[in-house]
Design a protein around this motif. Sequence first.
Motif, PDB file in Angstrom:
ATOM      1  N   ILE A  40      26.600   0.434  81.582  1.00  0.00           N
ATOM      2  CA  ILE A  40      27.299  -0.836  81.796  1.00  0.00           C
ATOM      3  C   ILE A  40      28.798  -0.593  81.836  1.00  0.00           C
ATOM      4  O   ILE A  40      29.312   0.332  81.191  1.00  0.00           O
ATOM      5  CB  ILE A  40      26.964  -1.867  80.706  1.00  0.00           C
ATOM      6  N   GLU A  41      29.464  -1.426  82.605  1.00  0.00           N
ATOM      7  CA  GLU A  41      30.923  -1.295  82.740  1.00  0.00           C
ATOM      8  C   GLU A  41      31.561  -2.681  82.754  1.00  0.00           C
ATOM      9  O   GLU A  41      31.228  -3.516  83.612  1.00  0.00           O
ATOM     10  CB  GLU A  41      31.282  -0.563  84.025  1.00  0.00           C
ATOM     11  N   LEU A  42      32.439  -2.939  81.808  1.00  0.00           N
ATOM     12  CA  LEU A  42      33.227  -4.173  81.825  1.00  0.00           C
ATOM     13  C   LEU A  42      34.335  -3.975  82.845  1.00  0.00           C
ATOM     14  O   LEU A  42      35.291  -3.222  82.615  1.00  0.00           O
ATOM     15  CB  LEU A  42      33.807  -4.472  80.445  1.00  0.00           C
ATOM     16  N   THR A  43      34.222  -4.632  83.992  1.00  0.00           N
ATOM     17  CA  THR A  43      35.156  -4.380  85.096  1.00  0.00           C
ATOM     18  C   THR A  43      36.404  -5.250  85.032  1.00  0.00           C
ATOM     19  O   THR A  43      37.394  -4.953  85.704  1.00  0.00           O
ATOM     20  CB  THR A  43      34.454  -4.611  86.445  1.00  0.00           C
ATOM     21  N   GLY A  44      36.374  -6.318  84.249  1.00  0.00           N
ATOM     22  CA  GLY A  44      37.561  -7.155  84.164  1.00  0.00           C
ATOM     23  C   GLY A  44      37.320  -8.391  83.312  1.00  0.00           C
ATOM     24  O   GLY A  44      36.165  -8.766  83.042  1.00  0.00           O
ATOM     25  N   ILE A  45      38.430  -9.000  82.887  1.00  0.00           N
ATOM     26  CA  ILE A  45      38.390 -10.214  82.074  1.00  0.00           C
ATOM     27  C   ILE A  45      39.343 -11.224  82.700  1.00  0.00           C
ATOM     28  O   ILE A  45      40.562 -10.988  82.753  1.00  0.00           O
ATOM     29  CB  ILE A  45      38.820  -9.934  80.617  1.00  0.00           C
ATOM     30  N   ALA A  46      38.813 -12.326  83.196  1.00  0.00           N
ATOM     31  CA  ALA A  46      39.645 -13.352  83.824  1.00  0.00           C
ATOM     32  C   ALA A  46      40.246 -14.260  82.761  1.00  0.00           C
ATOM     33  O   ALA A  46      39.520 -14.815  81.930  1.00  0.00           O
ATOM     34  CB  ALA A  46      38.826 -14.163  84.819  1.00  0.00           C
ATOM     35  N   VAL A  47      41.562 -14.418  82.786  1.00  0.00           N
ATOM     36  CA  VAL A  47      42.283 -15.240  81.816  1.00  0.00           C
ATOM     37  C   VAL A  47      43.375 -16.021  82.533  1.00  0.00           C
ATOM     38  O   VAL A  47      43.728 -15.729  83.674  1.00  0.00           O
ATOM     39  CB  VAL A  47      42.908 -14.364  80.703  1.00  0.00           C
ATOM     40  N   ARG A  48      43.928 -17.019  81.846  1.00  0.00           N
ATOM     41  CA  ARG A  48      45.054 -17.765  82.410  1.00  0.00           C
ATOM     42  C   ARG A  48      46.359 -16.995  82.267  1.00  0.00           C
ATOM     43  O   ARG A  48      47.230 -17.053  83.136  1.00  0.00           O
ATOM     44  CB  ARG A  48      45.169 -19.128  81.718  1.00  0.00           C
ATOM     45  N   ASP A  49      46.519 -16.287  81.151  1.00  0.00           N
ATOM     46  CA  ASP A  49      47.759 -15.578  80.851  1.00  0.00           C
ATOM     47  C   ASP A  49      47.416 -14.173  80.376  1.00  0.00           C
ATOM     48  O   ASP A  49      46.825 -13.992  79.304  1.00  0.00           O
ATOM     49  CB  ASP A  49      48.532 -16.344  79.765  1.00  0.00           C
ATOM     50  N   THR A  50      47.766 -13.188  81.154  1.00  0.00           N
ATOM     51  CA  THR A  50      47.423 -11.809  80.802  1.00  0.00           C
ATOM     52  C   THR A  50      48.213 -11.291  79.600  1.00  0.00           C
ATOM     53  O   THR A  50      47.827 -10.292  78.993  1.00  0.00           O
ATOM     54  CB  THR A  50      47.672 -10.869  81.994  1.00  0.00           C
ATOM     55  N   GLN A  51      49.305 -11.964  79.236  1.00  0.00           N
ATOM     56  CA  GLN A  51      50.150 -11.495  78.134  1.00  0.00           C
ATOM     57  C   GLN A  51      49.890 -12.214  76.812  1.00  0.00           C
ATOM     58  O   GLN A  51      50.528 -11.913  75.810  1.00  0.00           O
ATOM     59  CB  GLN A  51      51.637 -11.689  78.515  1.00  0.00           C
ATOM     60  N   ALA A  52      48.961 -13.166  76.808  1.00  0.00           N
ATOM     61  CA  ALA A  52      48.714 -13.958  75.596  1.00  0.00           C
ATOM     62  C   ALA A  52      48.120 -13.091  74.484  1.00  0.00           C
ATOM     63  O   ALA A  52      47.504 -12.049  74.737  1.00  0.00           O
ATOM     64  CB  ALA A  52      47.772 -15.113  75.920  1.00  0.00           C
ATOM     65  N   LEU A  62      42.420  -4.477  82.066  1.00  0.00           N
ATOM     66  CA  LEU A  62      41.220  -5.279  82.306  1.00  0.00           C
ATOM     67  C   LEU A  62      41.523  -6.749  82.559  1.00  0.00           C
ATOM     68  O   LEU A  62      40.723  -7.463  83.172  1.00  0.00           O
ATOM     69  CB  LEU A  62      40.250  -5.164  81.131  1.00  0.00           C
ATOM     70  N   TYR A  63      42.663  -7.232  82.102  1.00  0.00           N
ATOM     71  CA  TYR A  63      42.980  -8.657  82.219  1.00  0.00           C
ATOM     72  C   TYR A  63      43.475  -8.996  83.613  1.00  0.00           C
ATOM     73  O   TYR A  63      44.280  -8.266  84.206  1.00  0.00           O
ATOM     74  CB  TYR A  63      44.010  -9.065  81.173  1.00  0.00           C
ATOM     75  N   SER A  64      42.985 -10.130  84.131  1.00  0.00           N
ATOM     76  CA  SER A  64      43.358 -10.577  85.466  1.00  0.00           C
ATOM     77  C   SER A  64      43.360 -12.090  85.515  1.00  0.00           C
ATOM     78  O   SER A  64      42.611 -12.740  84.774  1.00  0.00           O
ATOM     79  CB  SER A  64      42.376 -10.025  86.502  1.00  0.00           C
ATOM     80  N   THR A  65      44.159 -12.648  86.390  1.00  0.00           N
ATOM     81  CA  THR A  65      44.158 -14.100  86.587  1.00  0.00           C
ATOM     82  C   THR A  65      43.333 -14.504  87.801  1.00  0.00           C
ATOM     83  O   THR A  65      43.222 -15.688  88.108  1.00  0.00           O
ATOM     84  CB  THR A  65      45.597 -14.626  86.764  1.00  0.00           C
ATOM     85  N   ASP A  66      42.748 -13.527  88.504  1.00  0.00           N
ATOM     86  CA  ASP A  66      41.971 -13.806  89.715  1.00  0.00           C
ATOM     87  C   ASP A  66      40.481 -13.751  89.403  1.00  0.00           C
ATOM     88  O   ASP A  66      39.823 -12.708  89.527  1.00  0.00           O
ATOM     89  CB  ASP A  66      42.321 -12.800  90.809  1.00  0.00           C
ATOM     90  N   ALA A  67      39.934 -14.887  88.985  1.00  0.00           N
ATOM     91  CA  ALA A  67      38.524 -14.939  88.605  1.00  0.00           C
ATOM     92  C   ALA A  67      37.609 -14.719  89.799  1.00  0.00           C
ATOM     93  O   ALA A  67      36.549 -14.080  89.671  1.00  0.00           O
ATOM     94  CB  ALA A  67      38.220 -16.283  87.954  1.00  0.00           C
ATOM     95  N   ASP A  68      37.991 -15.216  90.979  1.00  0.00           N
ATOM     96  CA  ASP A  68      37.120 -15.099  92.145  1.00  0.00           C
ATOM     97  C   ASP A  68      36.892 -13.642  92.534  1.00  0.00           C
ATOM     98  O   ASP A  68      35.760 -13.235  92.835  1.00  0.00           O
ATOM     99  CB  ASP A  68      37.713 -15.875  93.324  1.00  0.00           C
ATOM    100  N   VAL A  69      37.945 -12.857  92.545  1.00  0.00           N
ATOM    101  CA  VAL A  69      37.808 -11.439  92.884  1.00  0.00           C
ATOM    102  C   VAL A  69      36.919 -10.739  91.867  1.00  0.00           C
ATOM    103  O   VAL A  69      36.066  -9.910  92.222  1.00  0.00           O
ATOM    104  CB  VAL A  69      39.198 -10.759  92.954  1.00  0.00           C
ATOM    105  N   LEU A  70      37.091 -11.075  90.582  1.00  0.00           N
ATOM    106  CA  LEU A  70      36.291 -10.466  89.533  1.00  0.00           C
ATOM    107  C   LEU A  70      34.813 -10.810  89.707  1.00  0.00           C
ATOM    108  O   LEU A  70      33.932  -9.943  89.573  1.00  0.00           O
ATOM    109  CB  LEU A  70      36.787 -10.929  88.172  1.00  0.00           C
ATOM    110  N   ILE A  71      34.527 -12.073  90.027  1.00  0.00           N
ATOM    111  CA  ILE A  71      33.144 -12.494  90.255  1.00  0.00           C
ATOM    112  C   ILE A  71      32.530 -11.715  91.413  1.00  0.00           C
ATOM    113  O   ILE A  71      31.401 -11.217  91.332  1.00  0.00           O
ATOM    114  CB  ILE A  71      33.082 -14.011  90.525  1.00  0.00           C
ATOM    115  N   ASP A  72      33.276 -11.579  92.489  1.00  0.00           N
ATOM    116  CA  ASP A  72      32.750 -10.955  93.702  1.00  0.00           C
ATOM    117  C   ASP A  72      32.423  -9.475  93.514  1.00  0.00           C
ATOM    118  O   ASP A  72      31.536  -8.945  94.191  1.00  0.00           O
ATOM    119  CB  ASP A  72      33.739 -11.131  94.855  1.00  0.00           C
TER     120      ASP A  72
END
Length: 432
Positions: A40-52, A62-72
């Motif tokens: 298993i690989e955690l490819t990313g975590i979608a958040v509103r603020d990557t610096q919070a 791993l933190y990203s604000t682009d949830a759609d790309v992460l889903i795809d």
Amino acid sequence: MGASQRIKVGLLGSGNVGSQVARILIEEAQMLSQRIGAQIELTGIAVRDTQADRHWQAPAELYSTDADVLIDRSDVVIELTGGIEPARTRILRALNAGKPVVSGNKALIAKHGVELQQAAQASGAQFSYEAAVAGAIPILRPLKDSLSGDHVNRVLGIMNGTTNYILDQMDTTGAQFDDALAEAQRLGYAEADPTADVEGQDAASKAAIVASLAFHSEFTIDDVHCEGITSVTAEDVAAASEDGYVIKLLATCERDGEGVNIRVSPTLVPREHPLASVHGAYNAVFVQAENAGELMFYGPGAGGNPTASAVLGDFVSIARRLVTGGAAIPESTYAQLDSTPMADVVSRYSIGMEAEDRVGVLAAIAEKFAEHGVSISTMRQTKGQNAGGEPTSSLRVITHRAEDSKMRATLHDVEGLSSVRAVTSLYRVEGE
């Protein structure tokens, strides 16, 4: 897909629960991979603020604000953002693409669960949400799987830890509601805005989900009668205790003729009932089935680690299915039962009244109950004085089983008596 292949996991949200899910996926990756049969690989975590600031900090990349790309780019999506939107749109994006989804979003599922399940079934994707009800307590899967060959007749549940803590404090210490709420907030059991908890909305969402699974039908939060605990007083709690009961915010889902009644309300539970012994912020769900009999599921109903446990349980089950090539299991909604109105509910009741202390008052009250066919089981009287020094009487009546509509009509007439100053409380009595 085999042990040499990799399952890519996209995580939406990094709050209290999301952070713990990320931690387990990273720190326990080897163990999870062994149980699943694939890496298993955690490819990313979608958040509103990557610096919070986070409850647990994953590697920054791993933190990203682009949830759609992460889903795809993910094989499995775990949604832990909460709320209706954009969670609904994101889950539909994943399901429509045939990607299995794990969610703990009770409000969304209680409102749009039918739509999400239809999308999952259309694409052949699995949609799982054990974490949406009662935290770490495994209750949804037993209803779907373990009891799928039985007939569930009734489910009683303490499904909100905040309200259970408040009512438990009122019962064990004699605290008033406001003081118990303040203590719950100080300890972190209650939010700064506790409305969803104390008004019963959180428990109502969970009740809709539980009823859908228990009775193989499609219910939403709009089918749930909901009452909160803000009107519960220390005097009500003390009076209940004197009669051998404890007050709990109870979610009740039960067969009612050809339908199902779903309600959330502060309810009197006998001291000897297993639900009465659920203290603090714990949850418990009591199931009554025709063949299995009485079952109780008990444990922590919230918190990062307990809820993460439920999320990861769903994830492992889904990932195993991906490895073996098994098909998704759709929801069973064959029964298509309707929700029934509160007027038809049959229950026992506890009623508090303030009345004049003089001859004939009790007889007049009893007559109104008799006129509507509501039988009194016990009546307890406590004498006192009002501010003007006049004698008064506090009455506590417990009835035999009666229809809700008859009970309401009785109280309407009782309130019209000149000798009755007020009906101060009305609680259902369950668990007997």
